[in-house]
Scaffold this active site. Structure first.
Site, mmCIF file in Angstrom:
data_model
loop_
_atom_site.group_PDB
_atom_site.id
_atom_site.type_symbol
_atom_site.label_atom_id
_atom_site.label_comp_id
_atom_site.label_asym_id
_atom_site.label_seq_id
_atom_site.Cartn_x
_atom_site.Cartn_y
_atom_site.Cartn_z
ATOM 1 N N LYS A 1 4.845 -11.392 3.227
ATOM 2 C CA LYS A 1 3.440 -11.641 2.892
ATOM 3 C C LYS A 1 3.315 -11.673 1.382
ATOM 4 O O LYS A 1 3.987 -10.900 0.680
ATOM 5 C CB LYS A 1 2.538 -10.545 3.472
ATOM 6 C CG LYS A 1 1.068 -10.676 3.049
ATOM 7 C CD LYS A 1 0.166 -9.717 3.793
ATOM 8 C CE LYS A 1 0.045 -8.368 3.151
ATOM 9 N NZ LYS A 1 -0.447 -8.347 1.756
ATOM 10 N N GLU B 1 0.186 -12.406 -1.914
ATOM 11 C CA GLU B 1 -1.242 -12.519 -2.218
ATOM 12 C C GLU B 1 -1.539 -13.770 -3.031
ATOM 13 O O GLU B 1 -0.740 -14.161 -3.889
ATOM 14 C CB GLU B 1 -1.704 -11.287 -3.017
ATOM 15 C CG GLU B 1 -1.581 -9.987 -2.239
ATOM 16 C CD GLU B 1 -2.042 -8.758 -3.037
ATOM 17 O OE1 GLU B 1 -2.572 -8.927 -4.160
ATOM 18 O OE2 GLU B 1 -1.859 -7.639 -2.526
ATOM 19 N N GLU C 1 -9.020 -10.001 3.403
ATOM 20 C CA GLU C 1 -9.380 -8.610 3.096
ATOM 21 C C GLU C 1 -10.727 -8.530 2.389
ATOM 22 O O GLU C 1 -10.958 -9.243 1.399
ATOM 23 C CB GLU C 1 -8.288 -7.961 2.235
ATOM 24 C CG GLU C 1 -8.625 -6.509 1.879
ATOM 25 C CD GLU C 1 -7.479 -5.707 1.303
ATOM 26 O OE1 GLU C 1 -6.340 -6.222 1.255
ATOM 27 O OE2 GLU C 1 -7.721 -4.552 0.887
ATOM 28 N N SER D 1 0.851 -1.196 0.000
ATOM 29 C CA SER D 1 0.000 0.000 0.000
ATOM 30 C C SER D 1 0.887 1.246 0.000
ATOM 31 O O SER D 1 0.411 2.346 -0.302
ATOM 32 C CB SER D 1 -0.930 -0.001 1.218
ATOM 33 O OG SER D 1 -0.217 -0.310 2.399
ATOM 34 N N ASP E 1 5.956 -6.936 2.608
ATOM 35 C CA ASP E 1 4.944 -7.312 1.610
ATOM 36 C C ASP E 1 5.613 -7.485 0.248
ATOM 37 O O ASP E 1 6.263 -6.554 -0.250
ATOM 38 C CB ASP E 1 3.907 -6.183 1.543
ATOM 39 C CG ASP E 1 2.547 -6.666 1.091
ATOM 40 O OD1 ASP E 1 2.385 -7.878 0.868
ATOM 41 O OD2 ASP E 1 1.646 -5.814 0.973
HETATM 42 O O1 KIV Z 1 -0.340 -3.487 1.529
HETATM 43 C C1 KIV Z 1 -1.061 -3.468 2.531
HETATM 44 O O2 KIV Z 1 -1.142 -2.490 3.283
HETATM 45 C C2 KIV Z 1 -1.847 -4.663 2.803
HETATM 46 C C3 KIV Z 1 -2.890 -4.570 3.868
HETATM 47 C C4 KIV Z 1 -4.109 -3.968 3.286
HETATM 48 C C5 KIV Z 1 -3.161 -5.891 4.486
HETATM 49 O O3 KIV Z 1 -1.682 -5.654 2.163
#
Ligand code: KIV
Length: 291
Positions: free
Chosen positions: A126, A128, A195, A58, A96
């Site tokens: 993390k 997806e 989400e 994000s 992420d």
């Molecule tokens: O990138 C991010 O902030 C996310 C959250 C919405 C879980 O993946």
């Protein structure tokens, strides 16, 4: 006479680990997670006692101003992850994985996941997706790197999903989501972000799997919650998703501060005497006399 030393620094919290996540789920204690992208935010968050900090992709939207999350690169993610890891010592740090850093091959996924730990001080990564990412998850986990999954609204698939919309609303979509959660668990993920998923589906999935779920727009039945910090603080003015609880309006506060500063400079109220250094009269006299 004995002397007592009083420490002025707060004792450091115990480091949160993936085991802590598991134990909190077992005890029914909600897990707290927030996103951060810089040092001062990470320091404040860690001090507040958050369990986990996600350096989310994000970043692309709320910090770098891109339209969606697709444009952010590994190097940009690592740059911000490093700043966060310098600031947060106790929270479990999750990097992420950005778009195209894990989709091409499981080998690629492992290499990039490794960079988050080796070059940016993250504790976990993390990514997806469900069944299509099981090989990548297995490969990364087999190298000793904890993986958090992400199901439901997966922003990197925004074009395929037809926009940022709630997922799993039909019985067939709900069944696929539940299957994906089981697949990620079996592949070795330590936790899964859910989400924009209907609340009762998120609660059902949370009860069906042994690893903790972290909800965002998925109701109170998840094992933990995450929010994008810029939404929570009211820092991102473009839009605020319905599921966000805004705890402050920092955009308005910033605007007020900047407007006052401009006014103060234009009217010469700033800098005032207390913001100014001055030479002594003697030094000044000598300087002027020697000119
Ligand atoms: O990138 C991010 O902030 C996310 C959250 C919405 C879980 O993946």
């Amino acid at each position: 006479m004995s002397t007592t030393t009083i420490s002025t620094t707060a004792p450091q919290r115990k480091k949160v680990t993936t085991l802590t996540f598991r134990q909190k789920k077992e005890r029914g204690e909600p897990i707290t997670m927030l996103t951060a992208y810089d040092y001062p935010t990470a320091v404040a968050m860690d001090k507040a006692g958050v369990d986990s900090i996600l350096v989310g992709d994000s970043l692309a939207m709320v910090v770098l101003g891109y339209e969606n999350t697709l444009s952010v690169t590994m190097n940009e993610m690592l740059h911000h992850a490093r700043a966060v890891s310098r600031g947060a010592k106790s929270a479990l740090l999750v990097g992420d994985m950005p778009f195209m850093s894990y989709q091409v091959s499981a080998e690629d996924a492992l290499r990039n996941a490794g960079r988050f730990l080796q070059q940016a001080g993250m504790d976990a990564v993390k990514l997806e997706g469900g069944r299509d990412r099981a090989d990548a998850v297995r490969k990364i986990v087999s190298a000793g790197i904890p993986v958090m999954g992400h199901l439901g609204l997966t922003p990197q698939s925004v074009h395929q999903l037809g926009g940022f919309r709630v997922q799993g609303k039909t019985a067939s979509a709900a069944k696929i989501l539940l299957e994906d959660a089981h697949i990620l668990e079996e592949a070795g993920a330590f936790s899964i972000v859910l989400e924009s998923v209907p609340a009762r589906l998120a609660e059902y999935i949370s009860k069906q799997i042994s690893i903790p779920t972290i909800g965002i727009g998925a109701g109170v039945g998840c094992d933990g919650q995450v929010l994008v910090t810029h939404d929570l603080l009211g820092l991102f003015e473009r839009f605020t998703p319905k599921f966000v609880k805004q705890y402050a309006n920092f955009h308005a506060e910033m605007n007020k501060a900047f407007t006052q500063y401009i006014d103060d400079v234009e009217t010469k109220r700033f800098p005032a005497v207390e913001h100014t250094v001055e030479m002594t009269d003697d030094e000044w006299g000598e300087f002027v006399g020697e000119k």
